[in-house]
Each structure stands twice: as structure tokens, then as C-alpha cells.
Design a protein around this motif. Structure first.
Motif, short mmCIF file in Angstrom:
data_model
loop_
_atom_site.label_atom_id
_atom_site.label_comp_id
_atom_site.label_asym_id
_atom_site.label_seq_id
_atom_site.Cartn_x
_atom_site.Cartn_y
_atom_site.Cartn_z
N LYS A 351 0.82 -1.22 0.00
CA LYS A 351 0.00 0.00 0.00
C LYS A 351 0.85 1.27 0.00
O LYS A 351 0.36 2.35 -0.31
CB LYS A 351 -0.92 0.01 1.23
N THR A 352 2.12 1.16 0.38
CA THR A 352 2.99 2.33 0.42
C THR A 352 4.17 2.13 -0.52
O THR A 352 4.64 1.00 -0.73
CB THR A 352 3.53 2.59 1.84
N LYS A 353 4.66 3.23 -1.05
CA LYS A 353 5.81 3.17 -1.95
C LYS A 353 7.06 2.72 -1.20
O LYS A 353 7.91 2.00 -1.76
CB LYS A 353 6.05 4.54 -2.59
N PHE A 354 7.18 3.12 0.06
CA PHE A 354 8.35 2.75 0.86
C PHE A 354 8.49 1.23 0.94
O PHE A 354 9.56 0.68 0.65
CB PHE A 354 8.25 3.34 2.26
N SER A 355 7.43 0.56 1.34
CA SER A 355 7.51 -0.90 1.49
C SER A 355 7.64 -1.60 0.15
O SER A 355 8.29 -2.64 0.03
CB SER A 355 6.29 -1.43 2.25
N ARG A 356 7.04 -1.03 -0.90
CA ARG A 356 7.16 -1.62 -2.24
C ARG A 356 8.60 -1.55 -2.74
O ARG A 356 9.15 -2.55 -3.22
CB ARG A 356 6.24 -0.90 -3.22
N VAL A 357 9.22 -0.38 -2.61
CA VAL A 357 10.61 -0.23 -3.06
C VAL A 357 11.54 -1.12 -2.24
O VAL A 357 12.43 -1.78 -2.77
CB VAL A 357 11.05 1.24 -2.95
N TYR A 358 11.30 -1.17 -0.92
CA TYR A 358 12.13 -2.02 -0.08
C TYR A 358 11.99 -3.49 -0.49
O TYR A 358 12.98 -4.23 -0.53
CB TYR A 358 11.76 -1.86 1.40
#
Length: 419
Positions: A351-358
Motif C-alpha cells: 500500500k505504500t511506496k516505501f515498502s514496495r521499493v524495499y
């Protein structure tokens, strides 16, 4: 939704694959190190397999700690974690312990810790934090430089140790940057540079320059008239020629002798089966001797004879090939591919770009470790000391990969609360 526990939301498919890999890794470490001892007790903690068992046991509370920490903590303090990792890498030059010519470890008594392993998770967090900023647009040159700086800062601290294998791993983050908008020419420039470097080692520099000129000319004349730029084409040719003619100097004066030997053997220039090429030759023999079904657990003659040096670390896959055979090797490869694809799948549904990129950083790190290690064992890549995740002996590697993976699984378990 908010009251759902991490246990209920944890991706158990990833956890099961993780456990299977760790157990399979220990079995192969046990087999590869058993030949040198008489006591078969798995609880002999003075032996390599006993120490690895301790590392695995310590991994259990580590997982609980990672999962107990609020997922937002990793995003909030990503920059602090990254800077701390850089400080630890820099501190090696003053306080590090030198092993086998590399100053890569902190020593606490008989225990050693390799910070470059943990810095991968720190770099992934920093990159995810940077790219999740709503103002970051990688079409902007300043943003590109800042993103690349996050990747190259740990590389610049790791290369002088010297540890080119670990430094290579960080290059995978450039593909994550590319996925988030970094122009394609960065990636293509890297691939072309590697190709030209190898070609310049095989052929004469003038021949490689002629090949480059032919390719540039073909692209130029096949382009539409409005897209042709003779000045740009000429500049590209000059840069390529300069790079090609500098390869010999870099190879002879920048690379260390063992690096030169490994490249020469890989390219067929030197055959030294008793010296620098011994490891690769013996690993190929061990893997090939396993056949379809392998010789059986603890029955590998190459393994029992200790013919493959450092078999419990970088060459652990040779034990799989010899004792488990082609089908067993295929099973291990399928586990790695399955875990990597699962992480990518989970990353896509964040749901968040942070967790997706990580998540993509995690998949990238696992992939490049897996790919380079297997290629190294099979003799299609130089020996550069890249461990196989969850398989190779060592506490630093096991704990670092565990932290890297379970931080992401914690983020994934928390995504139901991020609406």
C-alpha cells in the motif's frame, strides 16, 4: 483490521521457504565439514556445523525482535540506520580485523561480524525512504545523483577493504532505481561497459574499437534522418575507444594478481588447475559427479575427501550437486526462485511506496547473491566470494539475510493497517 496480529498476517509461504532453505543449508554444511572430524554429534559447537547450528538458534529470537518492532520504525529511522551502517563500514579501516587479506570484520574475542552484510538492509531502507519522498522525480539530474550516491557510498567504503564481491552486490540497487524512474541509459551504460571490458581482455583494443565503430555506424544510418547526430556519435566513439584502450592498464595496475588470475582462467587465457583455478575445477567435478540423483547424503567422495576448499562457505552448492544430484540442485534452485518471485509478488501489492521499493531491494539482493554464487560454482563467473543466502556458513550472512527478509515480511503483515 487493526487488531489482527502479525502472526495472522505474516506471509507463511515465504516463512516456510525460508525455513526450508536454512535447514537444507545446515544439512549441507554438516556434510561438507564432517569429513574432518571424528565426532558426529550435531551439538559439537567447536565444529563448523555446530557453530552454524548456534547461529541458526540465535536467528529465532532475532526474527521475533524484527517482527515485534513497529513497521513504521524502519521508515522513520531509515536514514539513521543507513548512516550507522556507513560509520561501521568506515570504522573497519581503524578497528577491523584482517582475514585472508581482507579487512572486512570486527572481532570480539573469537567471534567476528561483517558489517557489509548488514549494510545491505540499511541501504535498501535508505533507498526506499529516499524514493518514497513525494518530491523525488528521477527524471531530474540532481535526484538521480542523490539516489546513485546512496548506492555508491557503501560501495566506496567496501571496495578498499578489498571486498569486490560484496561491492558488486550493491550494484543491484541501480535496477531498483531504474524501476522507479532512473533513465534506461544508466543501466545500458553499465552493461555495455562490462561487455567492452571483457571484449578488451579477449581481443586487441583496436579490434574492439572497430567493432564499436561498426555498431555505432549501423545505429546512425538506421536512425531516421531527423534523429541523426554525427557529433554525439563521434563523442560516444571517442569515449568507448578511450575506455577500451584503458582496460589493459586497469587490469594490470588496479586489479590484484588473484583477480587477474581468475579472469584469465575464466576467459581461457591460463589453465592452472593446481593453483588459482583449483577451486573452480574441483567444484565443477563435484557438481558433475552427482548425476541425476546424487551420491546420497554424506556419501559425496569429493566432499568427504575435502577436495573443494572452503566448501562450507562460497562453494556450498557443490555439496548439493554431488550428494543431491541434478534433481536436488533443481529443488534448491526452485526454492530460491520461488522466494524471490514471492517477494516480488508481495512488493507489488504493498500500500505504500516505501515498502514496495524495499521489497524490490530485498528481491534484488537475494537474486544477485543466488545468481552470482551458482554461476561462480559452475565456473561461468569469476570467484569473488559471494555467499549463497541461508546456505553458506557464517553468522553475519545468515542474520543479515534474515533481517533483510523479515523486515519486509513485517511491512507486508502491517499493510492491512495502512489504509
Amino acid at each position: 483490521m487493526k487488531n489482527q496480529s502479525v502472526k495472522n498476517n505474516l506471509d507463511w509461504i515465504s516463512v516456510i521457504i525460508f525455513i526450508t532453505l536454512v535447514v537444507a543449508g545446515w544439512l549441507n554444511i554438516y556434510s561438507s565439514s564432517l569429513s574432518t572430524v571424528a565426532d558426529n554429534s550435531i551439538f559439537d559447537f567447536t565444529q563448523i556445523y555446530g557453530k552454524q547450528l548456534l547461529f541458526i538458534l540465535f536467528t529465532i529470537p532475532l526474527i521475533f525482535i524484527v517482527l515485534a518492532v513497529d513497521g513504521k520504525f524502519y521508515e522513520k529511522y531509515a536514514s539513521v540506520i543507513f548512516v550507522s551502517a556507513l560509520v561501521l563500514l568506515a570504522g573497519l579501516f581503524l578497528f577491523g580485523k584482517t582475514i585472508a587479506g581482507q579487512r572486512c570484520w570486527y572481532a570480539i574475542g573469537s567471534f567476528t561480524l561483517q558489517p557489509s552484510e548488514f549494510a545491505k538492509a540499511a541501504t535498501a531502507l535508505a533507498l526506499a525512504k529516499y524514493l518514497s519522498d513525494v518530491q523525488v522525480n528521477l527524471k531530474d539530474l540532481n535526484r538521480q545523483v542523490q539516489g546513485l550516491l546512496i548506492v555508491f557510498l557503501p560501495i566506496m567504503l567496501i571496495l578498499p577493504q578489498p571486498d569486490p564481491g560484496s561491492a558488486l552486490i550493491y550494484s543491484i540497487f541501480i535496477l531498483v532505481l531504474h524501476r522507479e524512474g532512473l533513465p534506461s541509459w544508466y543501466v545500458w551504460t553499465g552493461f555495455v561497459a562490462i561487455l567492452l571490458f571483457v571484449l578488451a581482455l579477449v581481443f586487441e583494443p583496436w579490434a574492439v574499437s572497430l567493432m564499436a565503430a561498426a555498431v555505432i555506424a549501423l545505429i546512425y544510418f538506421r536512425s531516421r534522418l531527423s534523429n541523426r547526430n554525427s557529433v554525439a556519435s563521434a563523442i560516444i566513439f571517442v569515449l568507448i575507444s578511450g575506455f577500451v584502450f584503458s582496460v589493459d592498464y586497469v587490469f594490470d595496475n588496479v586489479f590484484k594478481q588473484h583477480h587477474r588470475d581468475r579472469f584469465n582462467i575464466l576467459l581461457g587465457k591460463e589453465v592452472d588447475m593446481k593453483g588459482i583455478g583449483y577451486n573452480t575445477n574441483q567444484s565443477e567435478i563435484a557438481v558433475g559427479s552427482g548425476g541425476w540423483f546424487g551420491k546420497g547424503f554424506l556419501e559425496g567422495t569429493q566432499t568427504k575427501g575435502g577436495f573443494v576448499p572452503e566448501q562450507h562457505t562460497d562453494y556450498i552448492f557443490t555439496t548439493v550437486g554431488e550428494e543431491w544430484g541434478f534433481l536436488g540442485s533443481l529443488f534448491v534452485i526452485a526454492l530460491f526462485v520461488g522466494l524471490i518471485l514471492r517477494v516480488i509478488y508481495l512488493a507489488e501489492r504493498q500500500k505504500t511506496k516505501f515498502s514496495r521499493v524495499y521489497g524490490y531491494c530485498v528481491a534484488g539482493v537475494l537474486f544477485i547473491h543466488f545468481f552470482v554464487n551458482i554461476a561462480m560454482v559452475l565456473g561461468i563467473f569469476p570467484t569473488i566470494g559471494v555467499p549463497l543466502p541461508f546456505f553458506s556458513y557464517g553468522g553475519s550472512g545468515l542474520w543479515a539475510f534474515t533481517i533483510l527478509l523479515f523486515i519486509f515480511l513485517k511491512m507486508d503483515a502491517n499493510k492491512v493497517n495502512e489504509w
